[in-house]
Design an enzyme around this catalytic site. Sequence first.
Site, short mmCIF file in Angstrom:
data_model
loop_
_atom_site.label_atom_id
_atom_site.label_comp_id
_atom_site.label_asym_id
_atom_site.label_seq_id
_atom_site.Cartn_x
_atom_site.Cartn_y
_atom_site.Cartn_z
N SER A 193 0.80 -1.22 0.00
CA SER A 193 0.00 0.00 0.00
C SER A 193 0.83 1.27 0.00
O SER A 193 0.45 2.27 -0.61
CB SER A 193 -0.94 0.01 1.21
OG SER A 193 -1.78 -1.12 1.20
N HIS A 240 0.61 4.46 4.28
CA HIS A 240 -0.16 5.14 3.23
C HIS A 240 0.28 6.60 3.10
O HIS A 240 0.51 7.09 2.00
CB HIS A 240 -1.64 5.07 3.55
CG HIS A 240 -2.20 3.67 3.48
ND1 HIS A 240 -3.56 3.42 3.54
CD2 HIS A 240 -1.60 2.46 3.38
CE1 HIS A 240 -3.76 2.11 3.45
NE2 HIS A 240 -2.59 1.52 3.37
#
Length: 289
Positions: A193, A240
């Site tokens: 991610s 993230h």
Amino acid sequence: MDQASLPSCYRHPGVQTGITCTRCERPICPECMVSASVGFQCPECVRGGSGTGHAPTANQPRTMAGAAIAPGDPHLLTKILIGLNLVGYVLQQAVGDKFEIGYEMLGRAFVPGFDSLQGVAEGQWYRLVTSMFLHGGVMHIAFNMLSLWWIGGPLEAALGRVRYLALYFVSGLAGSALTYWLAAPNQPSLGASGAIFGLFGATAVLMRKLNYDMRPLIALLVINLVITFNPWGGIAWQAHIGGLVGGTAIAYAMVHAPRERRSLIQWGTCGVVLLAVVVIVIARTAALT
């Protein structure tokens, strides 16, 4: 000619154009056009010899970031990255928990099945990279790989292979470093991610540069951020955010760097982000040990 009847560029299906190569007469879009003595030629004809007395590489076509357009599959590296992630997931299922625990992102902790402390703080810096190729379940890897396929391929074509690979790995490292710095040392995390959020940021930069409608991307990014900060937890939001910030900074340098200093600014920005990663990792290691 009516716009609806315009042919599509043979290298970019769906991009309509009224220009054809003066040698092979195939339709080419503005991104593929290479100036010739008369009209424009396509990249393949230029590589085969310009017909103007110049070397075939004299007018070598370039990506938006200034990289030479590589022959063959324009999405080759994206496919390889997806393959590596799938191999990592298969190994997790085949070898078991000990493999996952040994290579996931972990600051410093005692873990079952190991006789000593484990983690980046114990010198296992490889976890910053290996954790990028492991996933926590079928839905986790499916969502990440679909995202990588949708946004990775166009970015690879727009930036060039080497710059795209640098963007992916440096974004992923930025996500791992921020996770190491801010997350609890005994809190494991894994997933691509961080790198993929870096690609999201790069896509936003590219779309802004091309004056595309950014509302669909912004909506998708907002949805992902809402999921990231959901009240049920379980998601390493640090990865993230780290990947998003790192990827946006690198992409901005790659797309907006002036031509005369393009390489210096592009690779210098990658170096600055990597330096920040190293500083964060060293400082956090010192704090944990």
